[in-house]
Design a protein around this motif. Structure first.
Motif, mmCIF file in Angstrom:
data_model
loop_
_atom_site.group_PDB
_atom_site.id
_atom_site.type_symbol
_atom_site.label_atom_id
_atom_site.label_comp_id
_atom_site.label_asym_id
_atom_site.label_seq_id
_atom_site.Cartn_x
_atom_site.Cartn_y
_atom_site.Cartn_z
ATOM 1 N N LEU A 1 44.111 41.263 30.331
ATOM 2 C CA LEU A 1 45.492 40.786 30.380
ATOM 3 C C LEU A 1 45.576 39.280 30.161
ATOM 4 O O LEU A 1 46.449 38.788 29.430
ATOM 5 N N ASN A 2 44.664 38.553 30.797
ATOM 6 C CA ASN A 2 44.708 37.097 30.673
ATOM 7 C C ASN A 2 44.423 36.636 29.248
ATOM 8 O O ASN A 2 44.971 35.632 28.789
ATOM 9 N N SER A 3 43.580 37.363 28.536
ATOM 10 C CA SER A 3 43.300 36.995 27.144
ATOM 11 C C SER A 3 44.535 37.164 26.274
ATOM 12 O O SER A 3 44.664 36.527 25.219
ATOM 13 N N ARG A 4 45.475 38.012 26.718
ATOM 14 C CA ARG A 4 46.718 38.253 25.973
ATOM 15 C C ARG A 4 47.900 37.518 26.584
ATOM 16 O O ARG A 4 49.019 37.628 26.089
ATOM 17 N N LYS A 5 47.666 36.823 27.703
ATOM 18 C CA LYS A 5 48.738 36.114 28.418
ATOM 19 C C LYS A 5 49.861 37.069 28.818
ATOM 20 O O LYS A 5 51.059 36.745 28.733
ATOM 21 N N ILE A 6 49.473 38.283 29.241
ATOM 22 C CA ILE A 6 50.425 39.268 29.755
ATOM 23 C C ILE A 6 50.353 39.261 31.276
ATOM 24 O O ILE A 6 49.274 39.399 31.854
ATOM 25 N N LYS A 7 51.502 39.109 31.914
ATOM 26 C CA LYS A 7 51.548 39.128 33.368
ATOM 27 C C LYS A 7 51.623 40.565 33.871
ATOM 28 O O LYS A 7 52.520 41.322 33.499
ATOM 29 N N GLY A 8 50.690 40.918 34.726
ATOM 30 C CA GLY A 8 50.751 42.196 35.402
ATOM 31 C C GLY A 8 51.241 42.016 36.820
ATOM 32 O O GLY A 8 51.354 40.897 37.336
ATOM 33 N N LYS B 1 40.384 34.446 41.281
ATOM 34 C CA LYS B 1 40.790 33.420 40.325
ATOM 35 C C LYS B 1 41.563 34.044 39.160
ATOM 36 O O LYS B 1 42.581 33.507 38.716
ATOM 37 N N GLN B 2 41.064 35.183 38.672
ATOM 38 C CA GLN B 2 41.730 35.849 37.550
ATOM 39 C C GLN B 2 43.097 36.417 37.941
ATOM 40 O O GLN B 2 43.961 36.645 37.080
ATOM 41 N N LEU B 3 43.313 36.657 39.231
ATOM 42 C CA LEU B 3 44.599 37.171 39.711
ATOM 43 C C LEU B 3 45.704 36.123 39.685
ATOM 44 O O LEU B 3 46.895 36.460 39.692
ATOM 45 N N MET B 4 45.351 34.854 39.677
ATOM 46 C CA MET B 4 46.314 33.780 39.895
ATOM 47 C C MET B 4 47.516 33.806 38.943
ATOM 48 O O MET B 4 48.640 33.515 39.370
ATOM 49 N N ARG C 1 34.366 37.939 46.036
ATOM 50 C CA ARG C 1 34.803 38.112 44.655
ATOM 51 C C ARG C 1 35.789 37.014 44.258
ATOM 52 O O ARG C 1 36.930 37.264 43.879
ATOM 53 N N ALA C 2 35.330 35.782 44.334
ATOM 54 C CA ALA C 2 36.158 34.653 43.909
ATOM 55 C C ALA C 2 36.524 34.764 42.437
ATOM 56 O O ALA C 2 37.573 34.264 42.005
ATOM 57 N N ASP C 3 35.658 35.427 41.649
ATOM 58 C CA ASP C 3 35.954 35.588 40.231
ATOM 59 C C ASP C 3 37.217 36.417 40.022
ATOM 60 O O ASP C 3 38.077 36.088 39.193
ATOM 61 N N THR D 1 48.217 37.889 51.567
ATOM 62 C CA THR D 1 48.738 36.541 51.323
ATOM 63 C C THR D 1 47.644 35.494 51.486
ATOM 64 O O THR D 1 47.469 34.606 50.641
ATOM 65 N N ARG D 2 46.895 35.602 52.573
ATOM 66 C CA ARG D 2 45.857 34.607 52.861
ATOM 67 C C ARG D 2 44.743 34.637 51.819
ATOM 68 O O ARG D 2 44.291 33.584 51.339
ATOM 69 N N ILE D 3 44.319 35.818 51.425
ATOM 70 C CA ILE D 3 43.150 35.950 50.542
ATOM 71 C C ILE D 3 43.504 35.626 49.091
ATOM 72 O O ILE D 3 42.722 34.992 48.379
ATOM 73 N N THR D 4 44.681 36.042 48.631
ATOM 74 C CA THR D 4 45.070 35.754 47.247
ATOM 75 C C THR D 4 45.709 34.382 47.108
ATOM 76 O O THR D 4 45.750 33.830 45.992
ATOM 77 N N GLY D 5 46.231 33.848 48.207
ATOM 78 C CA GLY D 5 46.944 32.577 48.137
ATOM 79 C C GLY D 5 48.336 32.708 47.556
ATOM 80 O O GLY D 5 48.971 31.707 47.226
ATOM 81 N N MET D 6 48.852 33.936 47.460
ATOM 82 C CA MET D 6 50.179 34.173 46.883
ATOM 83 C C MET D 6 50.985 35.101 47.776
ATOM 84 O O MET D 6 50.430 35.935 48.485
ATOM 85 N N THR D 7 52.301 34.936 47.751
ATOM 86 C CA THR D 7 53.179 35.800 48.529
ATOM 87 C C THR D 7 53.530 37.044 47.724
ATOM 88 O O THR D 7 53.630 37.002 46.491
ATOM 89 N N SER D 8 53.721 38.143 48.412
ATOM 90 C CA SER D 8 54.061 39.405 47.753
ATOM 91 C C SER D 8 55.541 39.416 47.383
ATOM 92 O O SER D 8 56.403 39.135 48.218
ATOM 93 N N LYS D 9 55.818 39.766 46.149
ATOM 94 C CA LYS D 9 57.187 39.793 45.643
ATOM 95 C C LYS D 9 57.776 41.198 45.608
ATOM 96 O O LYS D 9 58.978 41.360 45.401
#
Length: 453
Positions: free
Chosen positions: A31-38, A60-63, A55-57, A108-116
């Motif tokens: 997805l990231n190679s295509r710049k498509i947001k999932g 990071k790819q989730l960001m 699994r920091a890799d 939230t804590r592990i991804t660093g993002m809030t759930s939408k």
């Protein structure tokens, strides 16, 4: 101008099969190679597993993507429907918050993002989840579910935008001929929606199904089984190379969808921002018009850019008679459906006194009482709201006499009545019946109304 808005979402849940993590990373990279947001709805235990496995890799790819929530343990028994069946609406909301908040906090804590957004595990839906999700600041319910339906279009229910039973739900199956069949299905939906001036297509997957031939919960939680943690078994794996081939196939499918004119991939948050219901104060003349359009059949109304549920109308009618600002207010449906006392004829002043009382609460939110006490009589909220409409449309005064109207809550027809849920999802006990959830889903259609796009 973009007319077809595609939401691509992944229920990210298998916290047992290690290879599911490789599939997740592969999908993110594609997805990231295509710049498509999932949209990745993540189970709390899955997030904790990624953390334990460092699994920091993957994180990071989730960001660049949107994060949603998918419960704390997914298929662990009792599941959401199983434990919610035992509770009323207000108590069930508290139970959902108690059981599921830990997972949300960890995601939230592990991804660093809030759930939408949020979506239930499998078929494990419950109306009591909505007040808790709303309290947590999650505004969108994104999944596939048919307990509440509104002409296969997006709708508001429980205070959340629901994208659960829309016309454009599809997927490219992970089979030999999946790409060709998926393209044909996308073209069919594309043509249908373009004729309707656009709309949403909802495409869903699970990262684990790219790595596995069966589901992890089918191995460990089938038909009510609760396998102890130290005996968990992974899902059966695909043959070597299949995972990569199917991820590449999905990439080819996404490329095809983007080759069509007026197609864009969006998140649930972006879908929410596209919803255009007016939420500002109404004029007194507007409320009189809404009251005049309300008879003994109480239902939602779409009026001058407003989409108003039965509970919105109740709030406006009360505020009009109490001299308050005319801003629609969501009020949750009552705990029970009760019969009103009949042949009640009272002064308007007695009704105004009845609506001046403090309402019950669900978490921090107002809830309709099972009945209002009007001059010593029990009057249910449906009959009372229909009577309020009559008072307003006839412009009656405090001293005028009024006979209570016997009303009906028409949106209940949009809630399914089948209480046998056992066969609908493999982790459920096969004999699972949920009459309480069905009844409560009907009562909460007080909050049901169309979304406006």
């Amino acid at each position: 101008m973009t007319a077809i808005h595609v939401m691509l979402w992944f229920d990210t849940e298998d916290y047992i099969t290690h290879e599911a993590e490789d599939a997740l990373l592969g999908l993110l990279t594609m997805l990231n190679s295509r710049k498509i947001k999932g949209i990745f709805k993540i189970v709390g235990e899955k997030a904790r597993k990624l953390e334990r496995n460092t699994r920091a890799d993957i994180l990071k790819q989730l960001m660049p993507h949107e994060i949603g929530y998918h419960t704390n343990f997914h298929s662990l028994h009792p599941t959401v429907s199983e434990y919610s069946e035992k509770f009323g609406f207000a108590e069930g909301a508290q139970e959902f918050e108690w059981r599921e908040r830990e997972g949300l906090d960890d995601v939230t804590r592990i991804t660093g993002m809030t759930s939408k957004c949020y979506g239930q595990p499998g078929y494990s839906w419950a109306p009591q989840s909505f007040p808790a999700l709303r309290k947590w600041g999650i505004p969108v319910y994104l999944d596939v579910h048919d307990q509440i339906t509104l002409d296969n279009k997006p709708f508001w229910y429980g205070g959340m935008l629901n994208l659960t039973d829309i016309k454009g739900i599809m997927r490219m199956e992970l089979t030999k001929n999946g790409l060709q069949e998926g393209i044909r299905e996308f073209d069919r939906m594309y043509d249908m929606l373009m004729q309707e001036n656009g709309g949403f297509i909802s495409i869903y997957y699970h990262p684990c199904e790219f790595a596995c031939t069966g589901f992890w919960d089918g191995v460990n939680y089938n038909h009510g089984q609760n396998t102890p943690r130290d005996q968990w078994q992974p899902a059966p794996l695909r043959q070597a190379g299949e995972m990569e081939a199917y991820i590449e196939m999905l990439g080819s499918f996404l490329d095809y969808t983007l080759s069509k004119p007026n197609v864009a991939y969006i998140t649930s948050e972006e879908a929410l921002h596209m919803e255009k219901s007016n939420r500002t104060a109404l004029e007194a003349s507007d409320v009189r018009a809404l009251a005049a359009a309300t008879s003994h059949d109480l239902t939602y109304q779409v009026y001058n850019g407003y989409s108003l549920s039965a509970s919105d109308l109740h709030s406006l009618f009360c505020k009009y008679l109490l001299g308050e600002d005319l801003v629609p207010e969501l009020i949750y449906g009552p705990e029970h459906e009760v019969e009103s006392d009949r042949s009640v004829n009272v002064d308007v002043s007695a009704i105004i006194k009845a609506i001046s009382v403090e309402y019950p609460r669900v978490l921090a939110y107002k809830q309709l009482p099972d009945y209002f006490t009007v001059a010593g009589f029990r009057i249910n909220p449906v009959d009372l709201t229909c009577t309020l409409a009559s008072i307003i449309s006839k412009e009656l005064n405090d001293v005028d006499r009024v006979e209570m109207i016997a009303g009906a809550l028409k949106p209940k027809m949009h809630a399914r009545t089948d209480e046998c849920w056992g066969p609908k999802w493999s982790p459920f006990p096969q004999d699972l019946k949920v009459p309480n959830l069905v009844r409560q889903s009907q009562l909460q259609t007080w909050t049901l109304k169309p979304a406006i796009f």
